[in-house]
Design a protein around this motif. Structure first.
Motif, mmCIF file in Angstrom:
data_model
loop_
_atom_site.group_PDB
_atom_site.id
_atom_site.type_symbol
_atom_site.label_atom_id
_atom_site.label_comp_id
_atom_site.label_asym_id
_atom_site.label_seq_id
_atom_site.Cartn_x
_atom_site.Cartn_y
_atom_site.Cartn_z
ATOM 1 N N LYS A 145 -7.372 2.726 -10.169
ATOM 2 C CA LYS A 145 -6.043 2.851 -10.769
ATOM 3 C C LYS A 145 -5.830 1.818 -11.867
ATOM 4 N N ILE B 87 -7.786 10.116 -1.371
ATOM 5 C CA ILE B 87 -8.400 8.795 -1.486
ATOM 6 C C ILE B 87 -9.870 8.859 -1.083
ATOM 7 N N GLU C 256 -0.141 -1.756 -3.751
ATOM 8 C CA GLU C 256 -0.762 -1.061 -4.872
ATOM 9 C C GLU C 256 -1.066 0.408 -4.578
ATOM 10 N N SER C 257 -1.390 0.713 -3.328
ATOM 11 C CA SER C 257 -1.827 2.076 -2.995
ATOM 12 C C SER C 257 -0.711 2.983 -2.517
ATOM 13 N N PHE D 219 -3.216 -4.744 -1.436
ATOM 14 C CA PHE D 219 -3.703 -3.376 -1.588
ATOM 15 C C PHE D 219 -2.690 -2.385 -1.031
ATOM 16 N N THR E 49 0.613 1.899 5.434
ATOM 17 C CA THR E 49 0.082 1.379 4.171
ATOM 18 C C THR E 49 -1.235 0.679 4.476
ATOM 19 N N ASP E 50 -1.966 0.371 3.442
ATOM 20 C CA ASP E 50 -3.151 -0.468 3.608
ATOM 21 C C ASP E 50 -2.700 -1.830 4.120
ATOM 22 N N VAL F 1 -9.438 2.575 0.069
ATOM 23 C CA VAL F 1 -8.185 2.213 -0.602
ATOM 24 C C VAL F 1 -8.466 1.154 -1.663
ATOM 25 N N TYR G 80 -9.772 2.898 -4.604
ATOM 26 C CA TYR G 80 -8.685 3.687 -5.205
ATOM 27 C C TYR G 80 -7.800 2.797 -6.081
ATOM 28 N N VAL G 81 -7.466 1.607 -5.578
ATOM 29 C CA VAL G 81 -6.627 0.672 -6.330
ATOM 30 C C VAL G 81 -7.361 0.150 -7.554
ATOM 31 N N ASN H 194 -2.907 12.943 1.208
ATOM 32 C CA ASN H 194 -3.128 11.753 0.378
ATOM 33 C C ASN H 194 -4.366 11.004 0.859
ATOM 34 N N TYR I 120 -2.776 4.963 7.424
ATOM 35 C CA TYR I 120 -3.868 3.998 7.457
ATOM 36 C C TYR I 120 -4.488 3.829 8.839
#
Length: 332
Positions: free
Chosen positions: A156, A304, A213-214, A210, A113-114, A149, A152-153, A300, A219
């Motif tokens: 969104k 992004i 959220e992402s 983040f 993840t971020d 990222v 991207y968030v 993915n 990562y």
């Protein structure tokens, strides 16, 4: 992206890492030089592999150098200043798009993840993303995973980072926290433990993750030149085996146990902060539980990158991801 940033930073990174010896240690272990993009509790499994003797158990003497930035980390790998890099896999796409004869491949994933958090200055009311509109946002380097990222968030949540914000992203990675602490920006995107330390000192407040959220994304991964992986296949396998064991160790131990294990690597970070940070990362499943970088994660990542307008070309998973070491590790 231009290849020139690799040339510009070559001498700098060579001077940082040039003193690292490739000689085989006297105890019979194999020396492996790793350049990490930043020094963070986000990479806890890597430090656990050292502190718990996992690398040594697998016959490796691992030396870690912090290069402070994805461009510098990639330069270290390309210039043979490091055998392995720990960085966002997007860097391998940039290099490949320039026609590299010896492509750099991701072979073991570390985080999924971020790892950054949104820190606000003087936040006294409940947070919502619309509060960022019209504000100065101190982001990360353009083209790097944190910035991509982040954008991207924001997208969104209906925020155009280049139209709805005063976006600053020309500050060197290592100086972002200091710039914010000195008064630049109303919001900043930071890694841990910097974010929690800043919050503890009353300089800001963590208002969003983040990573949460992402969602899941490859990562950070260990990368190496294709030639290195071929010539040093046994070493790469031992390294991946150790990383997998360390990832499992982190997955099955408490945040307090992990914090105490990696404490020697974070002497300036209070233990309570380390525990809080690691618990936060564990709760949002940031640490990979195995080193396999799956194809859907790779796709993915490129989605992004495309959203941020920095994807030079789509590259199949099979071209820049070598999963054989990770798959063998998990079969044992």
């Amino acid at each position: 992206m231009k290849i020139k940033w690799l040339v510009i930073l070559f001498l700098l990174v060579a001077s940082i890492l040039g003193g690292c010896s490739k000689d085989k240690p006297k105890d019979g272990t194999t020396k492996v030089r790793v350049a990490e993009v930043t020094h963070s509790l986000f990479y806890a499994p890597q430090y656990v592999a050292i502190s718990e003797g996992i690398f040594k158990k697998h016959g490796l003497d691992v030396e870690i150098t912090t290069t402070a930035g994805g461009d510098k980390t990639m330069t270290a790998v390309l210039s043979n200043g490091a055998d392995i890099g720990l960085v966002g896999p997007e860097t391998t796409i940039y290099v490949y798009a320039q026609g590299a004869n010896d492509p750099v491949k991701s072979f073991a994933q570390l985080t999924q993840t971020d790892g950054t958090f949104l820190v606000a200055r003087n936040q006294t009311v409940p947070f919502n993303w619309d509060q960022l509109k019209g504000k100065t946002f101190l982001g990360q380097r353009k083209g790097g995973m944190p910035q991509m990222v982040g954008e991207y968030v924001l997208s969104k949540h209906g925020i155009d980072p280049h139209k709805d914000l005063n976006l600053i992203q020309n500050i060197d990675f290592a100086n972002i926290a200091n710039a914010y602490a000195s008064g630049t920006g109303e919001y900043v995107q930071l890694f841990e433990p910097t974010a929690s330390i800043m919050e503890k000192e009353g300089r800001g407040k963590i208002v969003a993750s983040f990573g949460l959220e992402s969602g899941k994304v490859p990562y950070t991964a260990f990368i190496a030149k294709e030639s290195y992986l071929k010539k040093n296949a046994k070493t790469a396998q031992k390294f991946t085996d150790a990383i997998y064991e360390a990832e499992q160790w982190v997955d099955t131990h408490s945040a307090e146990e992990i914090a105490k294990s990696v404490a020697p690597f974070f002497k300036d970070t209070p233990l309570d902060i380390s525990i809080k940070v690691i618990d936060r990362y564990k709760s949002q499943n940031s640490y990979s539980t195995n080193p396999i970088l799956e194809e859907d994660e790779w796709n993915n990542l490129q989605k992004i990158m495309k959203n941020s307008g920095v994807l030079p070309k789509e590259v199949p998973h099979s071209v820049l991801v070598d999963t054989k070491f990770a798959e063998k590790s998990t079969e044992k």
